[in-house]
Design a protein around this motif. Structure first.
Motif, mmCIF file in Angstrom:
data_model
loop_
_atom_site.group_PDB
_atom_site.id
_atom_site.type_symbol
_atom_site.label_atom_id
_atom_site.label_comp_id
_atom_site.label_asym_id
_atom_site.label_seq_id
_atom_site.Cartn_x
_atom_site.Cartn_y
_atom_site.Cartn_z
ATOM 1 N N GLU A 48 0.834 -1.226 0.000
ATOM 2 C CA GLU A 48 0.000 0.000 0.000
ATOM 3 C C GLU A 48 0.860 1.265 0.000
ATOM 4 O O GLU A 48 0.371 2.351 -0.293
ATOM 5 C CB GLU A 48 -0.967 0.000 1.198
ATOM 6 C CG GLU A 48 -0.368 0.322 2.568
ATOM 7 C CD GLU A 48 0.440 -0.830 3.192
ATOM 8 O OE1 GLU A 48 0.542 -1.906 2.562
ATOM 9 O OE2 GLU A 48 0.985 -0.642 4.305
ATOM 10 N N ARG A 49 2.141 1.122 0.301
ATOM 11 C CA ARG A 49 3.046 2.276 0.250
ATOM 12 C C ARG A 49 3.530 2.423 -1.197
ATOM 13 O O ARG A 49 4.639 2.016 -1.542
ATOM 14 C CB ARG A 49 4.264 2.021 1.142
ATOM 15 C CG ARG A 49 3.957 1.958 2.609
ATOM 16 C CD ARG A 49 3.902 3.378 3.164
ATOM 17 N NE ARG A 49 4.136 3.369 4.583
ATOM 18 C CZ ARG A 49 4.971 4.210 5.188
ATOM 19 N NH1 ARG A 49 5.659 5.086 4.507
ATOM 20 N NH2 ARG A 49 5.103 4.165 6.479
ATOM 21 N N ARG A 107 2.955 5.427 -3.286
ATOM 22 C CA ARG A 107 2.817 6.794 -3.802
ATOM 23 C C ARG A 107 4.067 7.594 -3.446
ATOM 24 O O ARG A 107 4.794 7.242 -2.513
ATOM 25 C CB ARG A 107 1.605 7.486 -3.174
ATOM 26 C CG ARG A 107 0.293 6.911 -3.610
ATOM 27 C CD ARG A 107 -0.168 7.593 -4.900
ATOM 28 N NE ARG A 107 -1.296 6.938 -5.478
ATOM 29 C CZ ARG A 107 -1.257 6.160 -6.569
ATOM 30 N NH1 ARG A 107 -0.123 5.945 -7.182
ATOM 31 N NH2 ARG A 107 -2.344 5.606 -7.046
ATOM 32 N N TYR A 154 1.813 13.282 -4.913
ATOM 33 C CA TYR A 154 1.414 14.381 -4.019
ATOM 34 C C TYR A 154 2.496 15.452 -4.067
ATOM 35 O O TYR A 154 3.688 15.129 -4.048
ATOM 36 C CB TYR A 154 1.229 13.871 -2.596
ATOM 37 C CG TYR A 154 0.139 12.834 -2.490
ATOM 38 C CD1 TYR A 154 -1.182 13.173 -2.781
ATOM 39 C CD2 TYR A 154 0.433 11.526 -2.126
ATOM 40 C CE1 TYR A 154 -2.188 12.221 -2.694
ATOM 41 C CE2 TYR A 154 -0.564 10.566 -2.046
ATOM 42 C CZ TYR A 154 -1.869 10.918 -2.331
ATOM 43 O OH TYR A 154 -2.860 9.980 -2.265
ATOM 44 N N VAL A 159 0.558 17.105 3.198
ATOM 45 C CA VAL A 159 0.620 15.855 2.415
ATOM 46 C C VAL A 159 0.903 14.680 3.354
ATOM 47 O O VAL A 159 0.246 13.637 3.307
ATOM 48 C CB VAL A 159 1.720 15.942 1.320
ATOM 49 C CG1 VAL A 159 2.013 14.575 0.731
ATOM 50 C CG2 VAL A 159 1.323 16.922 0.227
ATOM 51 N N GLU A 203 -2.043 13.752 5.677
ATOM 52 C CA GLU A 203 -3.138 13.017 5.038
ATOM 53 C C GLU A 203 -2.715 11.697 4.437
ATOM 54 O O GLU A 203 -3.497 10.753 4.375
ATOM 55 C CB GLU A 203 -3.728 13.889 3.917
ATOM 56 C CG GLU A 203 -5.006 14.585 4.312
ATOM 57 C CD GLU A 203 -5.608 15.278 3.120
ATOM 58 O OE1 GLU A 203 -6.215 14.602 2.285
ATOM 59 O OE2 GLU A 203 -5.443 16.511 3.037
ATOM 60 N N HIS A 204 -1.465 11.626 3.926
ATOM 61 C CA HIS A 204 -1.128 10.495 3.060
ATOM 62 C C HIS A 204 0.107 9.703 3.477
ATOM 63 O O HIS A 204 0.563 8.863 2.702
ATOM 64 C CB HIS A 204 -0.908 10.992 1.629
ATOM 65 C CG HIS A 204 -2.072 11.739 1.061
ATOM 66 N ND1 HIS A 204 -3.248 11.117 0.711
ATOM 67 C CD2 HIS A 204 -2.232 13.058 0.794
ATOM 68 C CE1 HIS A 204 -4.090 12.022 0.248
ATOM 69 N NE2 HIS A 204 -3.511 13.205 0.296
ATOM 70 N N ASP A 226 0.704 7.213 5.150
ATOM 71 C CA ASP A 226 0.598 5.752 5.094
ATOM 72 C C ASP A 226 0.651 5.202 3.675
ATOM 73 O O ASP A 226 0.819 3.997 3.475
ATOM 74 C CB ASP A 226 -0.726 5.290 5.729
ATOM 75 C CG ASP A 226 -0.749 5.609 7.199
ATOM 76 O OD1 ASP A 226 0.316 5.976 7.725
ATOM 77 O OD2 ASP A 226 -1.840 5.512 7.810
ATOM 78 N N GLU A 227 0.453 6.094 2.704
ATOM 79 C CA GLU A 227 0.529 5.631 1.303
ATOM 80 C C GLU A 227 1.903 5.894 0.701
ATOM 81 O O GLU A 227 2.208 5.433 -0.394
ATOM 82 C CB GLU A 227 -0.461 6.406 0.417
ATOM 83 C CG GLU A 227 -1.904 6.359 0.802
ATOM 84 C CD GLU A 227 -2.635 7.531 0.138
ATOM 85 O OE1 GLU A 227 -2.495 7.725 -1.084
ATOM 86 O OE2 GLU A 227 -3.333 8.252 0.864
ATOM 87 N N LEU A 228 2.712 6.695 1.395
ATOM 88 C CA LEU A 228 3.946 7.165 0.758
ATOM 89 C C LEU A 228 5.066 6.135 0.824
ATOM 90 O O LEU A 228 5.402 5.626 1.897
ATOM 91 C CB LEU A 228 4.439 8.450 1.429
ATOM 92 C CG LEU A 228 3.615 9.715 1.190
ATOM 93 C CD1 LEU A 228 4.242 10.902 1.942
ATOM 94 C CD2 LEU A 228 3.544 10.025 -0.304
#
Ligand SMILES: Cc1ncc(COP(=O)(O)O)c(C=O)c1O
Length: 437
Positions: A138-139, A141, A177, A207, A210-211, A213-215
């Motif tokens: 899931e990481r 991005r 992002y 960024v 919010e994000h 956990d995706e980075l």
């Protein structure tokens, strides 16, 4: 070398697709055909001499035809001109990797490629696969800066989008992002360096809020967004970002392709901030700009997740000429010259002269900003499209080769440029900026 210039210009128009060059300019055919390089100078077919004030696209920090580099290249070409690094190795790549790793504090591995974009592209893929290897698919991005530039391959463009260059490819790019560009020259927050509290960092904070956990990673050009117009920003921004990455467990990729190897007055630009990035992209002057070679230098904590036991997590990525022996030999000799000739110290000292001499430009009404860092000196002009071109032509007539970036004119001469020549070049540059209006 003597050539028939008219004939070659005609052949040029018929055969060459010039990078980053408008068709109208190529058809007008009014640019010099360079036949020789020596020291800080390039010579055209007509015998005109030009100071290479952009170090041939920011690569030739050691100027041209350095005898030791030429000798190293010839020696290696006689011995072994090419052999691959897939299930084979060769001494020059081994030595070069050892030298590069030795430039950084803790253990790392080096993945070689041939150009900067490929080094950046590899860094992105390594970051993605690293998280995949750890079971965190899931990481996937990235965060990067507005107006960043990391090369022209699609992955690099996805994190480095410049509207003027890349609009047609937008539908193909993966989303990234964006943090606001730390554009001190036109600070959106109305701050001056003395009053600045890195307000532009807030958008990067948002960024992460919010994000995170995706980075997989953040990628950026440390201290200078080159292609965006030599936008120089303070080390504090990097320190904040490094801290944030550590807090949120996000990898930090620094793209030192343009600014590495002494350009900013330190060996690497990120060293101004005293940080220790996870992945470092190198290119351009890695070989003194003599042969195409680039490198992605990766901390061992990342490298070690790419094992093949019990599952195969091999990084299936590479290029035919990754770590080519002649290019590696040039890079090794470059590093020796850096040490012997104290290139970085020289750059730091001469950078101060450049800065002092350019400072008065900021008093001119049509100059929006003057920014200098090491051996980079740039002046941003009011938005009058004719001025940069006028400056370019005037300087070309005076034997100085520059290549404006939009409304930004800049000097980025070889680091070996003598104090005297630098002095005269900056003087000519300042005059050209003054009278263009
Ligand atoms: C910061 C940065 N990254 C990557 C690149 C791409 O390097 P190359 O042109 O060798 O692909 C450049 C080129 O200017 C650059 O300035």
């Amino acid at each position: 070398m003597t050539i028939d210039t008219d004939q070659y210009m005609q052949m040029d128009r018929q055969g060459i697709w010039h990078p980053y060059t408008r068709h109208s300019a190529a058809q007008a055919g009014d640019f010099p055909i360079i036949t020789k390089g020596e020291g800080v100078y390039l010579f055209d077919a007509e015998g005109n001499k030009y100071l290479d004030a952009i170090s041939s696209w920011w690569a030739c920090n050691l100027g041209h035809s350095h005898p030791r580099l030429v000798e190293a290249i010839i020696r290696q070409a006689r011995e072994l001109q090419h052999s691959i690094l897939g299930n084979l190795s060769h001494p020059r790549a081994i030595e070069l990797a050892e030298e590069l790793v030795g430039l950084f504090p803790d253990p790392r591995h080096v993945l070689f490629a041939s150009d900067g974009a490929s080094a950046a592209e590899a860094a992105l893929k390594i970051a993605i696969q690293y998280w995949h290897n750890l079971g965190h698919g899931e990481r996937n991005r990235f965060a990067s800066l507005e107006d960043a530039y990391h090369g022209d391959t699609l992955g690099a463009v996805s994190v480095g989008y410049l509207e003027g260059f890349h609009l047609p490819f937008k539908p193909l790019l993966f989303p990234a992002y964006r943090g606001e560009s730390p554009y001190c020259g036109r600070c959106k927050h109305g701050k001056e360096p003395a009053s600045c509290s890195q307000e532009c960092f807030d958008s990067m904070l948002a960024v992460f809020d919010e994000h995170a956990d995706e980075l997989a990673a953040v990628i950026l050009e440390p201290l200078c967004q080159g292609a965006a117009g030599m936008r120089i920003y303070p080390p504090e921004y990097l320190r904040l970002l490094d801290k944030l990455c550590k807090e949120k467990d996000v990898l930090l990729i620094v793209d030192e392709i343009a600014v590495g190897f002494g350009r900013t007055g330190k060996m690497f630009a990120f060293q101004h901030a005293g940080i220790d990035p996870d992945i470092i992209c190198l290119g351009k002057s890695l070989s003194g700009g003599y042969l195409p070679i680039s490198a992605t230098v990766v901390k061992d904590k990342i490298f070690e997740t790419f094992g093949d036991q019990p599952e195969d997590r091999t990084f299936y990525h590479g290029h035919t000429f990754s770590g080519n022996p002649i290019a590696s030999a040039a890079a090794l000799e470059t590093l020796r010259i850096y040490e012997r000739e104290r290139i970085v110290e020289q750059a730091e000292q001469k950078g101060r002269l450049l800065k002092d001499q350019m400072a008065p430009l900021s008093d001119l009404p049509h100059v929006v900003d003057v920014r200098c860092l090491g051996m980079i000196g740039a002046a941003e002009l009011d938005d009058e499209p004719r001025w940069p071109q006028q400056i370019r032509e005037r300087l070309l007539g005076e034997g100085i080769l520059v290549r404006p970036l939009g409304n930004v004119v800049y000097l980025m001469p070889p680091l070996i440029t003598s104090g005297d020549i630098l002095n005269r070049t900056v003087e000519a540059f300042c005059n050209a900026v003054e009278v263009c209006r």
